[in-house]
Design a protein around this motif. Sequence first.
Motif, PDB file in Angstrom:
ATOM      1  N   ASN A 237      -2.360  -4.150  -6.582  1.00  0.00           N
ATOM      2  CA  ASN A 237      -1.725  -5.353  -6.064  1.00  0.00           C
ATOM      3  C   ASN A 237      -1.065  -5.217  -4.706  1.00  0.00           C
ATOM      4  O   ASN A 237      -0.641  -6.219  -4.144  1.00  0.00           O
ATOM      5  N   CYS A 238      -0.951  -4.012  -4.158  1.00  0.00           N
ATOM      6  CA  CYS A 238      -0.156  -3.881  -2.933  1.00  0.00           C
ATOM      7  C   CYS A 238      -0.970  -3.583  -1.672  1.00  0.00           C
ATOM      8  O   CYS A 238      -0.494  -3.808  -0.574  1.00  0.00           O
ATOM      9  N   GLY A 239      -2.161  -3.025  -1.793  1.00  0.00           N
ATOM     10  CA  GLY A 239      -2.993  -2.742  -0.627  1.00  0.00           C
ATOM     11  C   GLY A 239      -2.686  -1.448   0.108  1.00  0.00           C
ATOM     12  O   GLY A 239      -3.354  -1.119   1.076  1.00  0.00           O
TER      13      GLY A 239
ATOM     14  N   MET B 269      -6.244  -1.046   7.906  1.00  0.00           N
ATOM     15  CA  MET B 269      -7.570  -0.897   7.303  1.00  0.00           C
ATOM     16  C   MET B 269      -8.200  -2.259   7.030  1.00  0.00           C
ATOM     17  O   MET B 269      -9.376  -2.483   7.315  1.00  0.00           O
ATOM     18  N   ASN B 270      -7.426  -3.171   6.493  1.00  0.00           N
ATOM     19  CA  ASN B 270      -7.963  -4.499   6.192  1.00  0.00           C
ATOM     20  C   ASN B 270      -8.238  -5.296   7.464  1.00  0.00           C
ATOM     21  O   ASN B 270      -9.195  -6.068   7.513  1.00  0.00           O
TER      22      ASN B 270
ATOM     23  N   TYR C  62      -7.644 -12.853   4.184  1.00  0.00           N
ATOM     24  CA  TYR C  62      -8.159 -11.486   4.156  1.00  0.00           C
ATOM     25  C   TYR C  62      -7.041 -10.480   3.890  1.00  0.00           C
ATOM     26  O   TYR C  62      -7.265  -9.456   3.255  1.00  0.00           O
ATOM     27  N   LEU C  63      -5.859 -10.765   4.374  1.00  0.00           N
ATOM     28  CA  LEU C  63      -4.743  -9.829   4.237  1.00  0.00           C
ATOM     29  C   LEU C  63      -3.843 -10.129   3.045  1.00  0.00           C
ATOM     30  O   LEU C  63      -2.822  -9.472   2.860  1.00  0.00           O
ATOM     31  N   ALA C  64      -4.233 -11.090   2.229  1.00  0.00           N
ATOM     32  CA  ALA C  64      -3.374 -11.544   1.130  1.00  0.00           C
ATOM     33  C   ALA C  64      -3.028 -10.438   0.137  1.00  0.00           C
ATOM     34  O   ALA C  64      -1.974 -10.484  -0.489  1.00  0.00           O
ATOM     35  N   GLY C  65      -3.849  -9.436  -0.013  1.00  0.00           N
ATOM     36  CA  GLY C  65      -3.596  -8.389  -0.990  1.00  0.00           C
ATOM     37  C   GLY C  65      -2.688  -7.282  -0.509  1.00  0.00           C
ATOM     38  O   GLY C  65      -2.497  -6.301  -1.203  1.00  0.00           O
TER      39      GLY C  65
END
Length: 157
Positions: free
Chosen positions: A43-45, A105-106, A125-128
Amino acid sequence: MMEIQLKLNGRPVRDSIDADTLLLDFVRAHGCASVKRGCETSNCGLCTVLLDGKPVLSCSVLAARADGREVQTLEGLQAEAEEFVRFIADQGAEQCGFCNPGYVMNTIALLRENPDPTDDEIRAYLAGNLCRCSGYEGQLRGIRAFLDARNQAKEGN
């Protein structure tokens, strides 16, 4: 024990692992400290790596799944990351820095897939990625400032 072979940041790596070894633990054991253990619930990326060019959460991927594939971490993408990380820093979005590798990275994956995203596409795209310091708007402003500067440079040439 099982043996896997993969390409990690451009170099071949062969190692024996337990069948339940997570990709997160594998890359950290091979010197990739940018990949961090955060929530351990996907959940945090913080553990984002690129697996064959696509972002994955390495805390939820077995290292065996990377056998014969290519894994990239921030350590292997410094030149590409340098293009835009100062824009993020200029927006004050690097307060503690813990979430930065996942964001970087994202963002790399996003810009490879979509070189001129809208703000909504960036957010999606960065929501996670979990950031407890900045409220996400600084990262968005930094990415937007990078894209604007890149577009201005293209128009000036």
